[in-house]
Design an enzyme around this catalytic site. Structure first.
Site, PDB file in Angstrom:
ATOM      1  N   GLN A 234       0.841  -1.202   0.000  1.00 22.20           N
ATOM      2  CA  GLN A 234       0.000   0.000   0.000  1.00 22.20           C
ATOM      3  C   GLN A 234       0.868   1.239   0.000  1.00 22.20           C
ATOM      4  OE1 GLN A 234      -2.173  -0.651   3.589  1.00 22.20           O
ATOM      5  NE2 GLN A 234      -0.335  -0.988   4.789  1.00 22.20           N
ATOM      6  N   HIS A 264     -11.047   4.143  18.665  1.00 26.25           N
ATOM      7  CA  HIS A 264     -10.365   2.990  19.259  1.00 26.25           C
ATOM      8  C   HIS A 264     -10.899   2.610  20.630  1.00 26.25           C
ATOM      9  CE1 HIS A 264      -7.461   3.986  15.990  1.00 26.25           C
ATOM     10  NE2 HIS A 264      -7.515   2.677  15.876  1.00 26.25           N
ATOM     11  N   ASP A 360      -9.916  -5.468  12.662  1.00 20.90           N
ATOM     12  CA  ASP A 360      -9.911  -4.064  12.230  1.00 20.90           C
ATOM     13  C   ASP A 360      -9.308  -3.958  10.834  1.00 20.90           C
ATOM     14  OD1 ASP A 360     -10.174  -1.362  12.250  1.00 20.90           O
ATOM     15  OD2 ASP A 360      -8.541  -0.966  13.660  1.00 20.90           O
TER      16      ASP A 360
END
Ligand SMILES: Cc1cc2nc3c(=O)[nH]c(=O)nc-3n(C[C@H](O)[C@H](O)[C@H](O)COP(=O)(O)OP(=O)(O)OC[C@H]3O[C@@H](n4cnc5c(N)ncnc54)[C@H](O)[C@@H]3O)c2cc1C
Lengths: 498, 512
Positions: A234, A264, A360
């Site tokens: 990425q 979070h 996540d």
């Protein structure tokens, strides 16, 4: 002298053809269907040249200086044609409009060149000789260019540099003309200066041709870029604006330091605080260590395994001073074990059982990521969750992607989890959703670690309440062989972005 | 617009550094004694060494493709163990063979199994045994083809699905609908079933007449002339039966569309294709299998048969003949009548890619087809992986040489050298992937001269086909080409029913 004159004809003819070929090639690369692209480009270009030739009748005076100006304009426009088109393709939706405008503009200018030149030369040669020679060199130039283009230019220089090179040739012809025809120029110095300026701009363009995409890339982020890394997986970009740090992965915002605590805290505490005596935890994704930071607020936890695909991500977040400040050096904690692996196959190999699992992953915006939201993945995950343990899945926005959110909930259910969906408001994201999955009945926690900024023992319960505009909608579960989620997600975000 | 930006960037980068890479590869399964060479030795009645060993055995299976292995599977699960399976190649599996390299396992030919419907008990049973079908009747997601399944490169871009959708006019759409409607009717009639044998009794004279014309003729009669629909049907008949719509029996062409009523989004597929099933069958049945054992003669005795292979001759009461049926007249003594069904030549290739070509629009799918290409496109062997990231990959490329006469096409197939075929393949792929040459590091080619039966008009109801499919005596035929339809299910059915016949007759001989 004669040879030199006709050489200019040869060169400008070559330049003219090259721009046409470049436009055609780029159009067929980028839009596909080369037959269509080439024929429409050639047609418009020739038509524009016709307009140029016709327009030439309106130029009566100062032929030489007009000719030089036109050469310079062709040089600039043609020279930067591929650069302009590539950038237009990448950043605008008006590629086609720009393509044809550019083709028309260059065509008109090129159409002006030869008639003007012929009129300039007409004093020196007889008509018969002039027409014969000019057209001969014109066609020769075209032949040269058409051979050079596929054999040398495209493979060796590429489209951007080839165009600039020929822009330079146009500018060179202009400069050369200031010497050849100086008798016709009242103040050749001014013209020469203009030529020099164009040559410089083009040469500069040549030097940075490779960086064109990069410079354009950073223009995308409004704020100061303080870290930019392209990994095999990425593009990681960290920006700063005043005290706000923002992390982008492939230009998708991951968090803003101003409100990430909301995201979070909500991700971790409702689940983890409810699992009494949790000792082993697993985080899938979340290489930024921010979820781990929250989990380290539970002294009873003995080990946290973090699985993230990208080693560069976990390396940056365990070494970069600014990032260490953000995650309170969570990844350097002795309880934390970092694994860099692809989550699905890793989980297939792993035989750990965990009391709490944080899932996540980036939003399911393609089929590869979508696999991590399937019944197959959640079934596998269930085998890794302790009997009284819990998993929490970041589940995109129940506001913007309502069906996607409830699809994730449904998928977890199909995989055998009891689910407890909830949501919170994170300003930089909007209304955000999570789904908690357990193997047994479950109650929200009544006590939370101290020092939280968003959650309290009092407000946790309210997260599980969905107002009517976020309420459940029917959705098919997401399965490996039928990834409904990616389709829902695509539809829903497309409606919003538009 | 990240995808557009990425694409612009790759196009820009790509143009500055273009250099063809060195490409390795070869023809596979062409070592002496294998493949084409072995076939030609049989055809030419070459001389073989006299056997040194004589083994008495109740049954021999000749050929270890899916049909032969299914016969073995049936013997074994019925507790019958006194048999061997003789396979010519070094590796069993036939058209369901597979290979493997550092990047992935990959198929050499057959690569999927459609999810069977309730009316296919044998396939159901096998799937249950292999863990593909759970006790609660649900299918294991792991090996159902993952999303996204199929895409088509048409008019310069990829669309989802293989049926052309881009550029359809109202008239095209109406023709699609008309075709669907006809197919739905044929499906209801029960005449088109899998295995095909199961539906034959339901065939009326009108159904039988469909075997008298080509699919192309049938389409003309139905007024189906939409170029998109014609392409799609022609693609389908080339893909499954290696035969053009203009040549295939309308009965066979319609069977392709009308025979299935899947209850789950499939198909079932694996990196190594149907090689996955073969591996599992071999794990269980390997002890019966002798590879590198070419049968060169099957000779009738007063009772039973002599089966010659290498240095051994088997004295068998029963032979299950599961090798390609058109070889039978070269092997069996006395020879049966010439097999009337010609076979289609095919080429497959496995391409190892060090990196993926630039992609725009629809993501890479399992099956990727190029509109109006002479080939059938490619299947991505790594598609069923669970990784979200896959740096390298293997593509299996399919090409049925279906134009004109099969014999001419076989000449082209065997006449072109590796370089020639490599160019053909890369040039074809370049239509959709201009940068393909910079991605491929290896390209291996499998040339299959007689890959599968060509069900041209008359094949389905040919008296010789029907006679050969009816079991009698002590040598029974089992290859899937008895159905004239080359499908896993047909191979399995033929293998099992041949074995079942042997079991019934062997026990009746024993009790007598
Ligand atoms: C390119 C291609 C793609 C295909 N894809 C699919 C697909 O995706 N799905 C599907 O269902 N079907 C597919 N098929 C059809 C496939 O042929 C059948 O599914 C099935 O595998 C056929 O099995 P079989 O045992 O009947 O024949 P084969 O596979 O042809 O088996 C015959 C065996 O006999 C052996 N043999 C031959 N001569 C001798 C001898 N003299 N002595 C000993 N052994 C001998 C051969 O080596 C071979 O192993 C495909 C076929 C091809 C060619």
């Amino acid at each position: 002298m004669t040879v030199v004159l006709f050489l200019s004809v040869f060169l400008i003819a070559a330049c003219g053809l090259i721009y046409e070929l470049i436009a055609g090639t780029l159009a067929s690369y980028l839009l596909g269907d080369s037959v269509l692209q080439f024929s429409t480009i050639i047609g418009s270009y020739l038509f524009a040249m016709g307009i140029g030739s016709w327009l030439s009748r309106f130029i009566d005076r100062a032929l030489v200086s007009r000719f030089i100006t036109i050469e310079l304009m062709v040089g600039l426009l043609g020279g930067f044609s591929s650069t302009i088109l590539f950038l237009a393709f990448a950043y605008t939706t008006g590629f086609r409009v720009l393509l044809y405008s550019l083709v028309l503009a260059i065509g008109i200018l090129v159409g002006l060149e030869i008639p003007l030149l012929m009129r300039i030369l007409k004093e020196r040669f007889g008509f018969k000789e002039l027409v014969a020679n000019v057209l001969t060199f014109d066609y020769l130039g075209a032949l040269g260019a058409s051979l050079l283009f596929p054999l040398l230019l495209v493979p060796k220089l590429g489209l951007v540099r080839s165009a600039i090179l020929f822009g330079l040739i146009n500018a060179g012809v202009a400069l050369w003309s200031t010497f050849l025809f100086r008798r016709h120029l009242p103040s050749p110095l001014i013209q020469r200066a203009a030529c020099a300026a164009v040559v410089l701009v083009l040469a500069g363009g040549m030097a940075v041709a490779d960086h064109i995409t990069d410079t354009a890339d950073s223009a995308l982020y409004a704020d100061e870029v303080i870290l930019a890394k392209t990994t095999p997986y990425q593009r990681i970009v960290l920006t700063k604006w005043k005290q706000d740090y923002r992390l982008y992965l492939n230009s998708h915002l991951q968090f803003s330091s101003r409100d990430e605590y909301r995201y979070h805290e909500t991700l971790v505490h409702p689940g983890l605080a409810s699992v009494a005596g949790a000792r082993r935890a697993l985080v899938l994704g979340g290489g930024d260590g921010l979820a781990v930071r929250e989990m380290l607020k539970y002294p009873g936890l003995e080990s946290i395994t973090l699985v993230d695909l990208d080693p560069e991500m976990t390396r940056q977040f365990s070494t970069h001073p600014l990032l260490l400040e953000l995650n309170a050096a969570a990844l350097k904690n002795a309880k934390v074990h970092i694994v860099n692996a692809d989550a699905f196959p890793w989980l297939e190999r792993d035989n750990g059982v965990y009391d709490f699992v944080v899932v996540d992953f980036p939003d399911p915006n393609n089929y590869s990521l979508g696999k991590l939201y399937t019944t197959a993945f959640y079934r596998l995950l269930r085998h890794h969750v302790a009997e009284n343990g819990a998993v929490v899945v970041q589940s995109t926005s129940p506001m913007f992607a309502r069906k996607s959110f409830w699809c994730i909930n449904e998928t977890l259910k199909q995989a055998g989890f009891k689910t407890f969906p909830y949501h919170a408001y994170v300003p930089s994201f909007g209304e955000w959703g999570y789904v908690l999955g357990t193997r047994r009945d479950w109650q929200p926690p009544t006590a939370l670690p101290t020092g939280l900024r968003f959650l309290t023992a009092g407000n946790v319960r309210s997260l599980f309440d969905f107002p009517p505009d976020l309420a459940p909608v029917p959705a098919e579960p997401n399965r490996l062989n039928d990834q409904t989620l990616v389709r829902y997600y695509d539809q829903e975000w497309r409606e919003i972005v538009r | 617009m990240p995808t557009r930006r990425e694409f612009g960037a790759t196009a820009l980068a790509g143009l500055t550094a273009k250099a063809d890479r060195k490409l390795e590869g070869a023809f596979v399964f062409e070592a002496p004694g294998q493949g084409v060479e072995a076939g030609h030795r049989l055809r030419d009645h070459a001389r073989f060494a006299a056997p040194a060993r004589r083994v008495r055995i109740p049954a021999v299976i000749v050929g270890g493709g899916v049909a032969g292995l299914s016969a073995a599977w049936h013997f074994d699960r019925r507790g019958f163990r006194d048999f061997v399976l003789l396979e010519l190649e070094q590796q069993a599996g036939g058209n369901a063979r597979s290979g493997e390299n550092a990047v992935s396992a990959y198929p050499w030919a057959a690569h999927y199994l459609p999810v069977p419907d309730k009316r296919q008990p044998l396939v159901h049973e096998l799937c249950r045994e292999l863990g593909l079908l759970h006790d609660d009747g649900t299918w294991d997601e792991r090996w159902l083809c993952h999303s996204p399944q199929e895409r088509l490169f048409i008019h310069g871009r990829w669309q989802e699905g293989i049926e052309p959708l881009v550029g359809l006019t109202k008239a095209d759409a109406a023709q699609y609908a008309h075709f669907e409607e006809r197919i739905a009717g044929f499906r209801l009639s029960g005449a088109f079933r899998i295995p095909m044998e199961a539906g034959l009794a339901q065939n009326t004279a009108a159904h039988r007449a469909l075997d008298g014309v080509t699919m192309g003729e049938w389409m003309r009669r139905e007024g189906l002339y939409s170029p998109y629909l014609k392409w799609f049907i022609d693609y389908s008949t080339r893909d499954d039966y290696g035969t053009r719509a203009a040549d295939i029996s309308a009965w066979a062409g319609l069977h392709y569309f009308a025979a299935r009523a899947p209850e789950e989004k499939g198909p079932l597929t694996w990196p190594e294709g149907n090689g996955w099933i073969v591996k599992r069958l071999l794990a269980k049945l390997g002890r019966y299998v002798r590879t590198g054992a070419m049968v060169h003669r099957i000779q009738r005795q007063r009772r039973g048969w002599l089966v010659f292979t290498g240095d051994t001759v088997y004295e068998a009461d029963f032979v299950v003949y599961a090798a390609p049926t058109h070889f039978a007249s070269w092997l069996i003594d006395p020879p049966p009548p010439r097999w009337p069904i010609d076979s289609a030549p095919w080429l497959t290739a496995n391409l190892t890619l060090d990196r993926w070509p630039a992609n725009h629009g629809v993501e890479f799918c399992w099956d990727n087809v190029i509109y109006n290409s002479p080939s059938l496109g490619y299947v991505i062997a790594t598609h069923q992986n669970l990784n979200t990231r896959q740096d390298k990959t293997v593509w299996t490329y399919y090409w049925a040489l279906a134009d004109g006469r099969a014999a001419d096409q076989r000449r082209i197939l065997l006449g072109g050298d590796w370089n020639w075929w490599k160019e053909k393949i890369l040039t074809d792929l370049e239509r959709a992937h201009p940068d393909i040459r910079r991605c491929v590091s290896r390209l291996d080619i499998f040339r299959i001269g007689h890959a599968m039966p060509r069900p041209v008009p008359g094949a389905i109801f040919h008296p010789e086909r029907i006679a050969r499919a009816r079991h009698q005596g002590s040598l029974v035929y089992a290859n899937c080409d008895l159905s004239a339809l080359s499908l896993f299910e047909e191979a399995q059915y033929r293998g099992v029913s041949a074995a079942d016949y042997v079991l019934r007759n062997a026990s009746s001989t024993a009790t007598r």
